[in-house]
Design a protein around this motif. Structure first.
Motif, PDB file in Angstrom:
ATOM      1  N   PHE A 114       0.844  -1.209   0.000  1.00  0.00           N
ATOM      2  CA  PHE A 114       0.000   0.000   0.000  1.00  0.00           C
ATOM      3  C   PHE A 114       0.870   1.246   0.000  1.00  0.00           C
ATOM      4  CE2 PHE A 114      -2.459   3.318   2.098  1.00  0.00           C
ATOM      5  CZ  PHE A 114      -3.633   3.280   1.373  1.00  0.00           C
ATOM      6  N   HIS A 115       1.927   1.240   0.782  1.00  0.00           N
ATOM      7  CA  HIS A 115       2.906   2.324   0.783  1.00  0.00           C
ATOM      8  C   HIS A 115       4.270   1.707   0.515  1.00  0.00           C
ATOM      9  CE1 HIS A 115       5.339   5.760   2.115  1.00  0.00           C
ATOM     10  NE2 HIS A 115       4.246   6.492   1.895  1.00  0.00           N
ATOM     11  N   THR A 116       4.963   2.253  -0.477  1.00  0.00           N
ATOM     12  CA  THR A 116       6.170   1.592  -0.976  1.00  0.00           C
ATOM     13  C   THR A 116       7.262   1.501   0.082  1.00  0.00           C
ATOM     14  OG1 THR A 116       5.640   2.467  -3.158  1.00  0.00           O
ATOM     15  CG2 THR A 116       7.866   1.594  -2.834  1.00  0.00           C
ATOM     16  N   HIS A 117       7.485   2.564   0.834  1.00  0.00           N
ATOM     17  CA  HIS A 117       8.611   2.633   1.757  1.00  0.00           C
ATOM     18  C   HIS A 117       8.210   2.345   3.200  1.00  0.00           C
ATOM     19  CE1 HIS A 117      10.999   4.270  -1.523  1.00  0.00           C
ATOM     20  NE2 HIS A 117      10.043   5.153  -1.754  1.00  0.00           N
ATOM     21  N   LYS A 148      -0.642   3.545  10.277  1.00  0.00           N
ATOM     22  CA  LYS A 148      -0.242   4.907   9.930  1.00  0.00           C
ATOM     23  C   LYS A 148      -0.914   5.395   8.655  1.00  0.00           C
ATOM     24  CE  LYS A 148       4.327   4.307  12.001  1.00  0.00           C
ATOM     25  NZ  LYS A 148       5.793   4.326  11.749  1.00  0.00           N
ATOM     26  N   HIS A 149      -1.111   4.476   7.688  1.00  0.00           N
ATOM     27  CA  HIS A 149      -1.647   4.884   6.390  1.00  0.00           C
ATOM     28  C   HIS A 149      -3.101   4.468   6.190  1.00  0.00           C
ATOM     29  CE1 HIS A 149       2.781   4.359   5.874  1.00  0.00           C
ATOM     30  NE2 HIS A 149       2.665   5.528   5.290  1.00  0.00           N
ATOM     31  N   ALA A 150      -3.751   3.986   7.232  1.00  0.00           N
ATOM     32  CA  ALA A 150      -5.154   3.566   7.076  1.00  0.00           C
ATOM     33  C   ALA A 150      -6.074   4.742   6.834  1.00  0.00           C
ATOM     34  CB  ALA A 150      -5.603   2.792   8.314  1.00  0.00           C
ATOM     35  N   ALA A 151      -5.672   5.935   7.262  1.00  0.00           N
ATOM     36  CA  ALA A 151      -6.545   7.094   7.086  1.00  0.00           C
ATOM     37  C   ALA A 151      -6.693   7.496   5.627  1.00  0.00           C
ATOM     38  CB  ALA A 151      -5.995   8.270   7.891  1.00  0.00           C
ATOM     39  N   LYS A 152      -5.772   7.047   4.763  1.00  0.00           N
ATOM     40  CA  LYS A 152      -5.856   7.414   3.346  1.00  0.00           C
ATOM     41  C   LYS A 152      -6.982   6.670   2.624  1.00  0.00           C
ATOM     42  CE  LYS A 152      -0.930   8.462   2.914  1.00  0.00           C
ATOM     43  NZ  LYS A 152       0.328   8.160   2.170  1.00  0.00           N
ATOM     44  N   LEU A 153      -7.453   5.576   3.212  1.00  0.00           N
ATOM     45  CA  LEU A 153      -8.499   4.794   2.549  1.00  0.00           C
ATOM     46  C   LEU A 153      -9.880   5.372   2.776  1.00  0.00           C
ATOM     47  CD1 LEU A 153      -7.236   1.189   3.343  1.00  0.00           C
ATOM     48  CD2 LEU A 153      -7.121   2.370   1.160  1.00  0.00           C
ATOM     49  N   ASN A 181     -13.570   5.537   4.549  1.00  0.00           N
ATOM     50  CA  ASN A 181     -14.519   4.587   5.121  1.00  0.00           C
ATOM     51  C   ASN A 181     -14.579   3.329   4.266  1.00  0.00           C
ATOM     52  OD1 ASN A 181     -15.168   6.455   7.138  1.00  0.00           O
ATOM     53  ND2 ASN A 181     -16.742   7.425   5.844  1.00  0.00           N
ATOM     54  N   VAL A 182     -13.750   2.358   4.626  1.00  0.00           N
ATOM     55  CA  VAL A 182     -13.710   1.087   3.916  1.00  0.00           C
ATOM     56  C   VAL A 182     -13.854  -0.024   4.943  1.00  0.00           C
ATOM     57  CG1 VAL A 182     -12.407  -0.344   2.292  1.00  0.00           C
ATOM     58  CG2 VAL A 182     -12.189   2.139   2.208  1.00  0.00           C
ATOM     59  N   ASP A 183     -14.451  -1.115   4.532  1.00  0.00           N
ATOM     60  CA  ASP A 183     -14.629  -2.250   5.428  1.00  0.00           C
ATOM     61  C   ASP A 183     -13.273  -2.713   5.957  1.00  0.00           C
ATOM     62  OD1 ASP A 183     -15.574  -4.357   6.843  1.00  0.00           O
ATOM     63  OD2 ASP A 183     -16.074  -5.605   5.106  1.00  0.00           O
ATOM     64  N   ASP A 184     -13.216  -3.030   7.247  1.00  0.00           N
ATOM     65  CA  ASP A 184     -11.947  -3.412   7.867  1.00  0.00           C
ATOM     66  C   ASP A 184     -11.421  -4.722   7.297  1.00  0.00           C
ATOM     67  OD1 ASP A 184     -12.995  -2.221  11.139  1.00  0.00           O
ATOM     68  OD2 ASP A 184     -12.087  -1.173   9.435  1.00  0.00           O
ATOM     69  N   ALA A 185     -12.313  -5.641   6.961  1.00  0.00           N
ATOM     70  CA  ALA A 185     -11.864  -6.934   6.436  1.00  0.00           C
ATOM     71  C   ALA A 185     -11.189  -6.788   5.079  1.00  0.00           C
ATOM     72  CB  ALA A 185     -13.049  -7.909   6.332  1.00  0.00           C
ATOM     73  N   LYS A 186     -11.619  -5.824   4.297  1.00  0.00           N
ATOM     74  CA  LYS A 186     -11.059  -5.610   2.963  1.00  0.00           C
ATOM     75  C   LYS A 186     -10.375  -4.252   2.889  1.00  0.00           C
ATOM     76  CE  LYS A 186     -12.758  -9.492   1.366  1.00  0.00           C
ATOM     77  NZ  LYS A 186     -11.889 -10.618   0.998  1.00  0.00           N
ATOM     78  N   LYS A 187      -9.741  -3.844   3.967  1.00  0.00           N
ATOM     79  CA  LYS A 187      -9.126  -2.533   4.017  1.00  0.00           C
ATOM     80  C   LYS A 187      -7.771  -2.600   3.348  1.00  0.00           C
ATOM     81  CE  LYS A 187      -9.349   1.293   7.241  1.00  0.00           C
ATOM     82  NZ  LYS A 187      -9.550   1.685   8.642  1.00  0.00           N
ATOM     83  N   GLY A 188      -7.682  -2.115   2.144  1.00  0.00           N
ATOM     84  CA  GLY A 188      -6.435  -2.146   1.412  1.00  0.00           C
ATOM     85  C   GLY A 188      -6.660  -1.807  -0.047  1.00  0.00           C
ATOM     86  N   MET A 189      -5.604  -2.005  -0.819  1.00  0.00           N
ATOM     87  CA  MET A 189      -5.631  -1.711  -2.252  1.00  0.00           C
ATOM     88  C   MET A 189      -5.639  -3.028  -3.021  1.00  0.00           C
ATOM     89  SD  MET A 189      -2.863   0.487  -4.438  1.00  0.00           S
ATOM     90  CE  MET A 189      -3.013   1.851  -3.305  1.00  0.00           C
ATOM     91  N   ALA A 190      -6.591  -3.197  -3.914  1.00  0.00           N
ATOM     92  CA  ALA A 190      -6.757  -4.441  -4.667  1.00  0.00           C
ATOM     93  C   ALA A 190      -5.859  -4.428  -5.896  1.00  0.00           C
ATOM     94  CB  ALA A 190      -8.212  -4.637  -5.073  1.00  0.00           C
ATOM     95  N   HIS A 191      -5.258  -5.585  -6.183  1.00  0.00           N
ATOM     96  CA  HIS A 191      -4.416  -5.760  -7.364  1.00  0.00           C
ATOM     97  C   HIS A 191      -4.826  -7.058  -8.063  1.00  0.00           C
ATOM     98  CE1 HIS A 191      -1.664  -2.565  -6.050  1.00  0.00           C
ATOM     99  NE2 HIS A 191      -1.765  -3.094  -4.838  1.00  0.00           N
TER     100      HIS A 191
END
Length: 502
Positions: free
Chosen positions: A147-150, A307-312, A314-324
């Protein structure tokens, strides 16, 4: 007079020093080129010249200085680049005693895999004081597109499945080899080890021993866990219809395939002929080309750390992330012949069979689906190009192309899994437990069997010895049996009669 005498001297001084500005540039260039041509090389100069003496002095001064610097740098960096290492007071090693770790069956019904082994501690000193000794089994997921490269927390997620504490408190062990057994039942719903383009899943045994004096001694051992799905006894059947035509495809393909090897798929196409009784003509479909390819689709969700969850948002916690998602072809082939067509039957028929498999250099990933959103699936795509032809019913070989053609495309979900081989699940090979042993006596003695009500059976001591038992010799008997059709006689002889007769 003195002032008059001073003025010419000053003028002559400036005249002599400013005369160089009146020289033409051509003459200066010619003088410089001539002087440079006449000037000897630096190496050919004699030490008597002023320039060479200065250069030699500079060189003589600089050489010791540079060598002194080189020596000082080597002396400063020698402790950092030293290859000598401090010897460890002990070493750790793992010995796996269980069979290869394989999840048999699908994730919903698999009983898991049993892990057992020994952790070996070799102490090289006479005594070693140990503060703690632990080992854990970790499930590590590495994201190729985090989700965050570094961010290291977005890059890798670690989950401890179990932890072994081999020492309850501080202890002192002697020199030699010490073994510590361990075992754990891996649940069957866990994903298998995989190395994909979007993520990687690893199972790692990490042991740490903390001595009272010195640095901790660590161990990392990677486990290879696979999943094998048993193939069904009956092949898989599928029917495809292609409207608005009357074409129908009946396919028979295996339920599962393996990363190594080929598998055959058979197909029969019906409805390839359409007859018109009024015009006494027929329209038929001719197969021109068949192409198949096997696609592998990988799906992954890169979760965001705290730290970076605020960028998403209001997203479901179970699927909280970036899909690829990533799709690649791991096998393909083309056929232009090899089938047989029958246009004499009422509806016509085309039969064909072709092998398909996975390319050896593709490094496929077996089908899997985990709770964190990682999924791998495979699809077999079959494309057939058919052309329409026109022919009379009495002469079906005199065909005329109509110019119409169609592309028939079919998709089949294929399951790729490892070979099960001769292995069985751990729960099927364990010996029976005490509660599984039936009670005595057996059921056939207490069930519907009839009890013996005759004479009592004598004991072994009451039995007559065989050598004292009397066995009377039967006397010769001659019986004549007569029936309506004829007669037959049977004569019984003993040993004495046989010896008297010739």
């Amino acid at each position: 007079m003195p002032h008059a005498m001073a003025m010419p001297r000053v003028s002559t001084f400036f005249r002599n020093h400013t005369s160089s500005f009146d020289i033409k540039s051509d003459l200066k260039k010619s003088k410089r080129s001539s002087s440079s041509s006449r000037r000897p090389a630096y190496s050919d100069r004699s030490p008597s010249s002023s320039g060479s003496s200065l250069a030699s002095d500079d060189r003589s001064v600089k050489m010791p200085e540079s060598s002194h610097k080189r020596l000082s740098l080597v002396g400063l960096h020698s402790p950092k680049t030293s290859s000598s290492k401090i010897p460890q007071p002990a070493s750790l090693d793992v010995t796996i005693e269980s069979p290869p770790l394989v999840f048999y069956g699908v994730a919903a019904s698999s009983s898991g895999a049993l892990l057992s082994g020994q952790l070996v501690l070799n102490i090289h000193e006479d005594f070693m004081a140990i503060e703690s000794f632990k080992m854990r089994l970790a499930l590590e997921v590495t994201r190729k597109k985090p989700f965050h490269t570094h961010c290291p927390e977005c890059l890798k997620q670690c989950t401890d499945l179990t932890t072994w504490n081999f020492l309850q408190g501080p202890a002192t062990l002697r020199r030699g080899e010490h073994t510590f057994p361990f075992s754990f039942l891996l649940p069957g719903h866990l994903p298998a080890t995989m190395k994909g383009g979007l993520s990687a899943i690893d199972y790692v045994l990490r042991g740490v021993i903390t001595p009272k004096i010195g640095e901790p001694i660590k161990l990392a051992q990677t486990l290879d866990i696979k999943r094998a799905i048993y193939p069904s006894d009956q092949p898989r059947h599928s029917i495809r219809i292609f409207p608005p035509t009357n074409l129908t495809a009946n396919c028979e393909l295996p339920a599962v395939i393996h990363p190594i090897g080929e598998t055959n798929i058979s197909m029969r196409m019906d409805g390839v002929v359409k007859r018109n009784s009024e015009t006494k003509t027929q329209t038929q479909w001719k197969l021109k080309r068949l192409t198949w390819r096997l696609d592998e689709t990988q799906k992954s969700i890169s979760p965001a750390c705290a730290k970076h969850a605020a960028k998403l948002g209001n997203v479901d916690d179970a699927k909280k992330g970036m899909a690829h998602q990533d799709t690649r072809t791991i096998g393909t082939d083309e056929m232009k012949s090899g089938w047989k067509a029958d246009y004499s039957s009422p509806d016509g028929m085309i039969e064909l069979e072709f092998p398909f498999g996975i390319r050896s250099d593709s490094k496929p990933i077996c089908d899997m689906k985990s709770e964190d959103g990682t999924e791998v699936s495979h699809v077999l795509i079959v494309e057939m190009i058919v052309a329409e032809e026109f022919a009379p019913i009495k002469k079906p070989t005199q065909v005329t192309p109509t110019g119409a053609a169609r592309v028939l495309r079919m998709h089949f979900n294929i399951t790729v899994t490892e070979r099960s081989g001769l292995g069985i699940s751990w729960d099927e090979e364990q010996p029976p437990l005490y509660e599984n042993v039936p009670a005595s006596p057996p059921a056939y003695l207490t069930g519907n069997s009839e009890l013996y009500e005759g004479d009592p059976i004598p004991d072994y001591e009451d039995l007559t010895p065989l050598d004292e038992a009397e066995s009377p010799m039967p006397a010769p008997v001659s019986d004549h049996h007569t029936n309506g059709e004829g007669s037959s006689s049977i004569r019984v002889l003993n040993i004495e009669d046989l010896s008297l007769e010739p």
